[in-house]
Design a protein around this motif. Structure first.
Motif: not given
Length: 254
Positions: A1-3, A5-7, A67, A252-254
């Motif tokens: 997940m690309d955090k 992009s969400f943030f 995302f 920022m990714q996991e």
């Protein structure tokens, strides 16, 4: 997940909404169904008109990469190539047949199949390079659908505003309704510019990045398989592929 992009999306929308509230506005006033229908429907229709069906459908299929990007574990890929090399040196290329049949990545599976079939180094390189270039072009073409959405959206927003003003003018003798109608008309412009600059164009650029990263992984696999066809040792293959290892922040990714 690309955090990130969400943030990023949350910060952009939140900052605009918060600034509007600070100016005394009411966020609920920015929601207008007809304006959204005009802008989204008109923009999608225009892009569908200019795009081949296969490209448009592919663009929809890869939209989640913004995302939830495809997994790209460079270290695991290098270790996998080394394992293939070990097995091929000990048991021959035919020992890789199961890997070629079961590998989830069609690109890697094709490369292994060509290697097992005894393709020469030049033929192997040509086939893998052609597949790489064609896949890259197809994916980039799909990402450009979002560039087109970002290009048409502001213009359709202006069109929606003009239509809203035409409707508002029907209340020229009723000042209260006229003011509300004019405000509603300009919401279409907000939607057009906002969708373009906060969603469509950022999505296009993020998708281009994800495509290039996917191609980087495929390039690594191609180089590894070609090195195997040259008879390189697993240690030498790892040295060749070391350049693909790039330290990236993983916050920022996991």
């Amino acid at each position: 997940m690309d955090k990130l992009s969400f943030f990023g999306l949350a910060i952009a929308l939140g900052a605009i909404a918060f600034g509007y509230v600070l100016e005394g506005g009411v966020v609920s006033a920015l929601f207008n169904g007809p304006a959204l229908v005009i802008v989204l429907g008109g923009t999608l229709g225009a892009v569908m008109l200019q795009s081949p069906a296969s490209t448009f459908i592919k663009a929809l299929k890869i939209s989640h990469w913004v995302f939830f990007p495809p997994k790209r574990d460079i270290d695991s890929a290098i270790e996998q190539v080394k394992a293939w090399s070990h097995k091929a040196r000990q048991e021959g290329y035919l020992a890789l047949e199961d890997a070629a049949l079961t590998h989830p990545d069609p690109y890697a599976a094709k490369g292994l199949s060509l290697l097992i079939d005894g393709a020469s180094e030049n033929k192997l390189r040509d086939a893998l390079e052609i597949d790489l270039l064609l896949e890259r072009d197809r994916l980039l073409e799909s990402s450009r659908v979002y560039e087109a959405l970002g290009g048409y959206s502001p213009t359709i927003g202006i069109l929606g505003a003009v239509l809203g003003l035409i409707q508002a003018m029907s209340f020229i003798t009723e000042p209260e309704k006229l003011g509300a109608g004019v405000a509603t008309a300009f919401i279409a412009t907000i939607y057009g510019v906002g969708l373009a600059n906060l969603l469509f164009l950022p999505m296009a650029n993020k998708l281009k990045y994800q495509v290039e990263q996917k191609m980087l992984l495929h390039e690594l696999l191609a180089e590894g398989i070609i090195a195997m066809s040259q008879g390189d040792s697993p240690a030498n293959i790892e040295l060749k592929l070391e350049a693909y290892r790039v330290e990236r922040p993983n916050l920022m990714q996991e």
